[in-house]
Design an enzyme around this catalytic site. Structure first.
Site, PDB file in Angstrom:
ATOM      1  N   SER A 182       0.916  -1.070  -0.166  1.00  0.00           N
ATOM      2  CA  SER A 182       0.072   0.220  -0.041  1.00  0.00           C
ATOM      3  C   SER A 182       0.980   1.207  -0.029  1.00  0.00           C
ATOM      4  O   SER A 182       2.023   1.214   0.323  1.00  0.00           O
ATOM      5  CB  SER A 182      -1.007   0.037   1.479  1.00  0.00           C
ATOM      6  OG  SER A 182      -1.500   1.164   1.404  1.00  0.00           O
ATOM      7  N   TYR A 207      -2.268   0.186  10.576  1.00  0.00           N
ATOM      8  CA  TYR A 207      -2.463  -0.498   9.348  1.00  0.00           C
ATOM      9  C   TYR A 207      -1.158   0.042   8.650  1.00  0.00           C
ATOM     10  O   TYR A 207      -0.392  -0.791   8.064  1.00  0.00           O
ATOM     11  CB  TYR A 207      -3.597   0.187   8.462  1.00  0.00           C
ATOM     12  CG  TYR A 207      -3.718  -0.238   7.110  1.00  0.00           C
ATOM     13  CD1 TYR A 207      -4.111  -1.448   6.600  1.00  0.00           C
ATOM     14  CD2 TYR A 207      -3.476   0.696   6.208  1.00  0.00           C
ATOM     15  CE1 TYR A 207      -4.122  -1.674   5.303  1.00  0.00           C
ATOM     16  CE2 TYR A 207      -3.400   0.476   4.776  1.00  0.00           C
ATOM     17  CZ  TYR A 207      -3.838  -1.051   4.310  1.00  0.00           C
ATOM     18  OH  TYR A 207      -3.907  -1.221   2.947  1.00  0.00           O
TER      19      TYR A 207
END
Length: 709
Positions: A586, A599
């Site tokens: 990501s 995250y």
């Protein structure tokens, strides 16, 4: 083994159905009945025909010979897959003394009623020269048990008397067609021809009559073989009990990657390496056969000896080679490590022997000179364990496996009748390197980019995983979909056909991850590329992030990626032919997202793990790269549920306004779809990135960073 040596043909003729079909459709249906039983017609093997009265393009009454088109299969052939020829133009050829293959093919092309039709079978003239409206040529196991017996001609005479004609072996073509045609015409009372080491030819005035003639021949042969061979131990009896079920699977899981790596690598020598120094790897898919008949063969007293005699039918040679590789194994004294150590030298010996076989029978200056085929075996018989077939695709591997399974049946019956014989090496080479067969292969489209490769995708049921699987399957890869959602994994795999495998597994569970890789190895022989894509959506300010949420992120995105990578490296190193891992990370791994500490930190750990692995895998040719999507994933599972609600709350807008919000902050005015991520993965999966490892590719729709605007 107490099962019969040969089986009769099922009576599956339905006259009421046949009566409702036109002549060509009835020929196709008659062919389908034969192909439905692979003990009668191998995949792609055999051919059928009918001489049909019809009007030509000028309205004249004519007889058209419709014969199976080259490359079609009797089990599935349709009326439009038959080639039509003007019978009146074929008939006079029987008077010729000789005709080479090239002249025959050129002549047949001029006799074809429509150039758009498929190319006719190489055995078209055999059908044309038999003076009967309907002809079947098949390779039934029961017949070939006689045709491949050392005293086959005598046995055929005892079985069929004057009803059968015996034709000594000759490669298909004009000479064989002329011999058969003249023999049938000179002996009008006969009902069949037995081709030595090859198969059966029958004929009749109607479709029903030729079908009955084929069935009668097979049934008589089966009864004869079973009576004569009764009480004879198959393959000389059992040498030792074969390895039992679970132990056999454990052994295969350990050694199949080693075998696959050796079968995919070239023999060292000219052409073994590409211009840039890399080995010229030709990836193979492996397919196994552990049925009772096969186990009886590989665990028998005479299995090794019989396996080296040669092919049970010329049609097999293209897919099984002249003989298999036999690998000795004794469960009482050997283990998986010993077998794995034995495989490389066994494969090398096979390669050396095959190259010598080609050199001995190829005439470089002759009209049929040919470059050597892949010298690796197509069939590997592991003593006491089973059969492993190798092919450039799943379909090719399965076909080789199935054809050798048929060979085992023929060998069993012929040997019990007094001895099994096959083509000589010279005859085998002439079939394997036959220009007409090689021409047929040359018509096949080039293999797709990832043909023969196996890809395992974690999180494979979600949007990114499914899109990636579909993209790589289109490139020819076999896809293993691993996901917590068993139903979703199954749905995804359904789109990949026979080249897919769905596995329910949790990437955070060490045992489940190991079991998933084991299942992939047993299904395809190994793994070439792992797409680590399992993930979760998480968003909360640090003050509101629970320990459970922090641990959950790191369990999936750090521990899970570690466990999957560890199993991937174990399998890739066992194969020793390189490979790759692609992490779906990501942009948060590089640019921390707002209110996403758990995250982002876990994604950063994932990113650094990938770079560590790139360094560690480099010496083994294992490339590790990263795709960094932005959070705008239309069509993905991330775009639903709690994550979407949290994102909307973080921006102070409603969920229905989130699409417009992301569209506005995207420089190019577009959203990112799972297909966009799949395209990036396809780049890292291909040879286009062969010199790239430890690299990141951002897929962000034009957003410079992950910070919301």
């Amino acid at each position: 083994m107490t099962t019969p040596f040969a089986h009769p043909m099922i009576d599956n003729w339905d006259e009421s159905h046949a009566a409702g079909l036109d002549d060509l459709s009835r020929l196709a249906w008659r062919s389908n009945l034969l192909g439905a039983d692979r003990a009668i017609a191998n995949f792609g093997g055999g051919n059928t025909s009918s001489k049909i009265a019809e009007q030509d393009h000028l309205g004249r009454e004519t007889s058209t010979l419709y014969v199976k088109g080259s490359g079609s299969d009797l089990a599935t052939i349709r009326p439009d897959q038959f080639a039509g020829f003007r019978q009146a133009e074929l008939e006079p050829l029987i008077a010729r003394a000789a005709m080479d293959d090239a002249a025959m093919v050129a002549y047949l092309a001029r006799c074809q009623v429509d150039p758009a039709m498929p190319r006719g079978s190489i055995e078209t003239l055999l059908h044309a020269f038999i003076p009967a409206p309907c002809v079947d040529h098949t390779h039934p196991d029961a017949i070939n048990m006689l045709a491949c017996a050392t005293d086959g001609e005598r046995l055929v005479r005892e079985c069929f008397g004057d009803d059968a004609l015996w034709i000594p072996y000759i490669r298909p073509g004009f000479a064989l067609a002329k011999q058969v045609g003249e023999a049938v015409r000179a002996n009008p009372s006969t009902t069949m021809v037995i081709l030595a080491k090859h198969g059966l030819v029958t004929w009749g005035d109607t479709d029903r009559a030729v079908h009955a003639a084929t069935r009668s021949a097979i049934d008589r042969a089966a009864a004869f073989v079973n009576e004569r061979a009764a009480g004879t131990p198959a393959f000389g009896g059992e040498a030792r009990p074969p390895l039992d079920g679970e132990a056999r699977l454990d052994l295969l899981a350990a050694v199949l990657p080693v075998l696959r790596g050796n079968l995919s690598a070239p023999a060292e020598g000219p052409g073994a390496r590409l211009d840039d120094g890399r080995r010229d790897i030709h990836h193979k898919i492996l397919s196994t056969d552990m049925t009772s008949d096969t186990l009886a063969f590989v665990a028998s007293v005479r299995g090794q000896e019989l396996s080296q005699v040669g092919a049970a039918c010329p049609d097999h040679l293209i897919h099984t080679k002249v003989r298999p590789l036999w690998v000795p194994f004794d469960p009482a004294t050997d283990d998986a490590a010993a077998l794995a150590e034995r495989i490389p030298s066994a494969v090398q010996r096979y390669q050396t022997d095959y190259l010598a076989y080609h050199a001995a029978h190829d005439d470089p200056a002759g009209p049929e000179a040919a470059e050597v085929n892949d010298p690796n075996p197509r069939i590997v018989l592991i003593e006491g364990v089973g059969l492993v077939a190798a092919g450039a695709t799943r379909r090719a591997a399965d076909l080789s496996r199935d054809l050798y399974h048929r060979a085992i049946q023929v060998i069993r019956g012929a040997d019990a009748l007094g001895g099994y014989t096959s083509l000589s090496d010279a005859e085998s080479h002439a079939v394997e390197y036959w220009p007409l067969e090689r021409y047929k292969l040359s018509l096949a489209p080039p293999p797709p980019e990832l043909a023969g490769q196996v890809v395992l995708i974690t999180g494979g049921a979600g949007g990114i995983g499914r899109a990636t699987g579909q993209r790589l399957a289109k490139d020819g890869a076999c896809i293993v979909t691993m996901d917590l959602d068993a139903d979703g994994a199954g749905d995804a795999v359904a789109t990949y056909g026979r080249s897919g495998l769905g596995i329910a597994a949790n990437v955070t569970d060490e045992n489940q991850v190991a079991a998933a890789f084991r299942a992939a190895v047993l299904e395809f022989g190994g793994i070439d590329l792992v797409i680590s894509n399992a993930g979760l959506a998480s968003s909360a300010p640090i003050t509101e992030t629970s320990v459970e949420e922090w641990d959950r992120n790191h369990d999936v995105l750090a521990r899970g990626y570690f466990l999957v990578s560890r199993e991937a490296f174990r399998t890739l190193r066992a194969q020793a032919i390189g490979g790759g891992v692609v992490f779906i990370a990501s942009k948060n791994a590089v640019y921390a997202g707002r209110n996403a500490a758990a995250y982002s930190a876990a994604k950063a750990a994932e990113l650094h793990l990938a770079r560590c692995l790139a360094e560690e895998g480099g010496p083994d040719g294992i490339r590790v790269n990263i795709v960094n999507p932005d959070a705008v994933l239309r069509g993905s599972r991330i775009w639903q549920g709690q994550w979407k609600a949290e994102r909307a709350a973080a921006y102070g807008i409603g969920e229905d306004d989130l699409d417009a919000h992301y569209r506005a902050r995207t420089t190019l005015g577009v959203n990112i779809f799972p297909d966009d991520i799949a395209e990036a993965v396809a780049f890292f999966a291909s040879d286009r990135s062969a010199k790239t490892t430890g690299n990141m590719l951002n897929v962000d729709g034009g957003v410079a960073a992950a910070y919301p605007r």
